[in-house]
Design an enzyme around this catalytic site. Sequence first.
Site, short mmCIF file in Angstrom:
data_model
loop_
_atom_site.label_atom_id
_atom_site.label_comp_id
_atom_site.label_asym_id
_atom_site.label_seq_id
_atom_site.Cartn_x
_atom_site.Cartn_y
_atom_site.Cartn_z
N SER A 26 0.96 -1.33 -0.07
CA SER A 26 0.11 -0.02 -0.10
C SER A 26 0.86 1.37 0.18
O SER A 26 2.24 1.18 0.27
CB SER A 26 -0.81 -0.01 1.30
OG SER A 26 -0.21 -0.14 2.48
N PHE A 229 10.86 14.28 11.21
CA PHE A 229 9.87 13.16 11.33
C PHE A 229 10.01 12.30 12.60
O PHE A 229 9.31 11.94 13.17
CB PHE A 229 9.67 12.46 10.24
CG PHE A 229 9.24 13.08 8.79
CD1 PHE A 229 8.63 14.25 8.86
CD2 PHE A 229 9.93 12.52 7.59
CE1 PHE A 229 8.31 14.83 7.77
CE2 PHE A 229 9.32 13.26 6.46
CZ PHE A 229 8.53 14.26 6.56
#
Length: 312
Positions: A26, A229
Amino acid sequence: MSPIAYPRSPFGKAMFEDAAGDIEVSFEFFPPKTEKMEATLWSSIETLAPLGPRFVSVTYGAGGSTRERTHATVERIARETALTAAAHLTCVGATREEIDEIARQYWQAGVRHVVALRGDPAEPGARFTPEPGGYADAAELVAGLKSVAPFEISVAAYPETHPDSLTKRADLDNLKRKIDAGADRAITQFFFSPDSFLRFRDVAAAMGIEAEIVPGILPVTNVAQTRKFAAACGATIPPWMERLFEGLDDLPAARQLVAATIAAELCAQLYAGGVRHFHFFTLNRAELSYAICHLLGLRPKESDHVDCRRSA
């Protein structure tokens, strides 16, 4: 749970010699801010679509800052492509009624998959506090979404523990609450040590978490950006990875090769450990994710190869 199988010595078989193309993937994108960024996004979607992903997801900015752009991007994917679109939803910046209404709008638009997250405050470093009248956490959000419609729901997991969790056990208990509330799978935050994921997966299974746990893969080309991040989600950037990017600031092609090598080796080790589902944080670029999928043996699906668009 079968024992973990690790890759053989590189002096034996080649790293991807046993890759059989038996993986499912995905891809995650973020909503574009400009026309140029939108063109890059749709070029990436068209490049990756022939690989037949299980779904593609669109992120939701900190504090709900990209709500409208996320909604527009998800609806366009659902309307104009044959891909399964998944919308990110968070608890931040909205009441339960407002979030439930957003969910109903997604369902009416044909979106059947939601990535349900607690979410981060709009101000970096601020601690999360529930919105007055809002969902308190991701487990409550999952239960609320299930009461709106029978969504397929993915949630987040943290192999190296979420920064707000006091202990690893508390973090895993929170994951179990989300699964017990109705989530279908967990997608992990990115990581760079295969051991951290494989151990996390096995401990979760021992705690009775039966839903699939999918590793989130971030191909890194910008170390400074990745540090930001990582600080927000508790991920560790190993010193050896920092060293590999030293001196490459002005050599983008070399950075791409190094990034592909690091991410591909991580995926190869996960594959050897029995992982067959991967979720790629694409940062709206297709090349690295596509290359890694190719190394793992995934090839374009014949029926989707020509065009990912639905006919009008």
